[in-house]
Write a protein that holds these residues in place. Structure first.
Motif, PDB file in Angstrom:
ATOM      1  N   ALA A  49       0.825  -1.201   0.000  1.00 19.71           N
ATOM      2  CA  ALA A  49       0.000   0.000   0.000  1.00 19.71           C
ATOM      3  C   ALA A  49       0.863   1.257   0.000  1.00 19.71           C
ATOM      4  O   ALA A  49       0.575   2.228  -0.712  1.00 19.71           O
ATOM      5  N   SER A  50       1.930   1.253   0.795  1.00 22.42           N
ATOM      6  CA  SER A  50       2.821   2.399   0.853  1.00 22.42           C
ATOM      7  C   SER A  50       3.485   2.653  -0.495  1.00 22.42           C
ATOM      8  O   SER A  50       3.565   3.796  -0.974  1.00 22.42           O
ATOM      9  N   MET A  51       3.939   1.592  -1.136  1.00 22.59           N
ATOM     10  CA  MET A  51       4.578   1.718  -2.447  1.00 22.59           C
ATOM     11  C   MET A  51       3.571   2.165  -3.498  1.00 22.59           C
ATOM     12  O   MET A  51       3.870   3.021  -4.350  1.00 22.59           O
ATOM     13  N   LEU A  52       2.374   1.627  -3.464  1.00 21.45           N
ATOM     14  CA  LEU A  52       1.349   2.004  -4.435  1.00 21.45           C
ATOM     15  C   LEU A  52       1.025   3.489  -4.351  1.00 21.45           C
ATOM     16  O   LEU A  52       0.929   4.180  -5.376  1.00 21.45           O
ATOM     17  N   GLY A  53       0.864   3.997  -3.135  1.00 24.57           N
ATOM     18  CA  GLY A  53       0.571   5.411  -2.971  1.00 24.57           C
ATOM     19  C   GLY A  53       1.648   6.293  -3.558  1.00 24.57           C
ATOM     20  O   GLY A  53       1.367   7.287  -4.236  1.00 24.57           O
ATOM     21  N   MET A  56       1.546   6.116  -7.510  1.00 26.33           N
ATOM     22  CA  MET A  56       0.388   6.779  -8.105  1.00 26.33           C
ATOM     23  C   MET A  56       0.444   8.289  -7.920  1.00 26.33           C
ATOM     24  O   MET A  56      -0.057   9.042  -8.761  1.00 26.33           O
ATOM     25  N   GLU A  57       1.031   8.756  -6.829  1.00 24.97           N
ATOM     26  CA  GLU A  57       1.194  10.192  -6.618  1.00 24.97           C
ATOM     27  C   GLU A  57       2.109  10.828  -7.659  1.00 24.97           C
ATOM     28  O   GLU A  57       1.937  11.982  -8.025  1.00 24.97           O
ATOM     29  N   SER A  58       3.099  10.081  -8.126  1.00 23.31           N
ATOM     30  CA  SER A  58       4.185  10.664  -8.918  1.00 23.31           C
ATOM     31  C   SER A  58       3.911  10.696 -10.413  1.00 23.31           C
ATOM     32  O   SER A  58       4.627  11.396 -11.144  1.00 23.31           O
ATOM     33  N   SER A  59       2.896   9.962 -10.893  1.00 22.37           N
ATOM     34  CA  SER A  59       2.653   9.945 -12.338  1.00 22.37           C
ATOM     35  C   SER A  59       1.317   9.296 -12.643  1.00 22.37           C
ATOM     36  O   SER A  59       0.741   8.581 -11.822  1.00 22.37           O
ATOM     37  N   THR A 136       9.422   4.531 -13.184  1.00 24.30           N
ATOM     38  CA  THR A 136       8.735   5.143 -12.047  1.00 24.30           C
ATOM     39  C   THR A 136       8.786   4.234 -10.833  1.00 24.30           C
ATOM     40  O   THR A 136       9.035   4.678  -9.704  1.00 24.30           O
ATOM     41  N   PHE A 137       8.575   2.956 -11.064  1.00 25.78           N
ATOM     42  CA  PHE A 137       8.607   1.966  -9.986  1.00 25.78           C
ATOM     43  C   PHE A 137       9.967   1.967  -9.292  1.00 25.78           C
ATOM     44  O   PHE A 137      10.055   2.003  -8.054  1.00 25.78           O
ATOM     45  N   GLU A 138      11.057   1.914 -10.066  1.00 27.08           N
ATOM     46  CA  GLU A 138      12.394   1.843  -9.480  1.00 27.08           C
ATOM     47  C   GLU A 138      12.729   3.104  -8.699  1.00 27.08           C
ATOM     48  O   GLU A 138      13.328   3.031  -7.612  1.00 27.08           O
ATOM     49  N   VAL A 139      12.353   4.266  -9.229  1.00 27.17           N
ATOM     50  CA  VAL A 139      12.626   5.526  -8.530  1.00 27.17           C
ATOM     51  C   VAL A 139      11.908   5.563  -7.189  1.00 27.17           C
ATOM     52  O   VAL A 139      12.500   5.901  -6.153  1.00 27.17           O
ATOM     53  N   GLU A 140      10.635   5.198  -7.191  1.00 26.05           N
ATOM     54  CA  GLU A 140       9.857   5.262  -5.951  1.00 26.05           C
ATOM     55  C   GLU A 140      10.277   4.184  -4.966  1.00 26.05           C
ATOM     56  O   GLU A 140      10.218   4.398  -3.747  1.00 26.05           O
TER      57      GLU A 140
END
Length: 275
Positions: A49-53, A56-59, A136-140
């Motif tokens: 959930a933390s990663m998903l938020g 989704m916030e970033s793009s 995006t996934f790797e950055v977050e």
């Protein structure tokens, strides 16, 4: 029906909330809405959930970078979408929040455009080949790993986590809640599968606070200890408190996370000292 009301109605139709709560308030210059996804608590659930938020916030598809997201929010007079993950008793709660100025202070189309923007964030995330966008996934993920590392290296955070561990027994008393092992094994594909499952299966609660005619009677369970008890036509106004506390005291109890007294304990500490 005004166009902004149509945008809000369309958003609610897409969200299909389990329950809605409207807080009538005309005294503030801003307004907002919050969507809470409630699932059983586990370290894996919280990590996803933390990663998903963050992702989704970033793009999203229409605003594919953090820069374009930031520019869009500037165009919307500083309207802001953000997420947070919390645990209440044996439930994990992922929240997405929209905050913006009321239309009469800026532009009569602001509400409509801001709700459309929130819809883009929630329902049209940036997708890769068969999951979330890899870059995006790797950055977050790196950002979340850094945040977890900073937390664990801060003596005050460790002291706070230790106090919670003594206050409530069980997983809920452990901070940080995210697990490094879960995060390192996560992929854009598994996170996408989690997103689909969350938006189709999880309980969804909508709380709207603003200058609307709707006023809900009652509270939302399991968020009821934290949502205000409302009466018909009652106006709820949050009054700012600017005093600062310089003294911190912590106490421990033998109450376990699943104990019926756990939530009253949280509420008592929030009323007593906000923490």
């Amino acid at each position: 029906m005004k166009r902004k009301d149509s945008a809000r109605a369309l958003f609610i139709e897409r969200l299909q909330p389990t329950m809605q709560l409207f807080i009538h308030d005309k005294k503030r210059k801003d307004w907002g809405l919050s969507i809470y996804f409630v699932r059983p608590f586990s370290s894996k659930e919280v990590t996803y959930a933390s990663m998903l938020g963050r992702v989704m916030e970033s793009s999203c598809e229409r605003y594919p970078s953090l820069l374009s997201v930031s520019r869009r929010e500037e165009e919307l007079y500083g309207s802001h979408v953000y997420s947070n993950i919390e645990s209440f008793s044996d439930q994990s709660v992922l929240g997405f929040h929209l905050r913006l100025l009321r239309d009469e202070y800026v532009d009569e189309r602001l509400s409509e455009e801001a709700i459309d923007y929130l819809s883009d964030i929630l329902f049209s995330p940036k997708k890769g080949a068969d999951g979330f966008d890899q870059e995006t996934f790797e950055v977050e993920r790196e950002r979340l790993l850094d945040a977890m590392s900073s937390f664990s290296n801060d003596p005050m955070n460790l002291a706070y986590a230790g106090a919670l561990r003594g206050c409530l027994k069980g997983d809920i008393g452990l901070l940080p809640m995210e697990q490094k092992e879960v995060l390192e094994e996560m992929t854009p594909q598994t996170l996408w599968a989690y997103y689909i499952d969350l938006f189709s299966q999880a309980k969804r609660y909508l709380i709207v606070k603003g200058p609307f005619e709707e006023t809900t009677v009652g509270t939302i369970s399991p968020l009821s200890p934290y949502a205000p008890e409302l009466l018909p036509k009652e106006e709820r106004v949050e009054e700012g408190s600017f005093s600062q506390s310089v003294m911190v005291q912590m106490y421990t109890t033998s109450i376990e996370a699943r104990d019926p007294q756990a939530l009253p304990l949280y509420l008592f500490t929030a009323l007593w000292g906000t923490g």
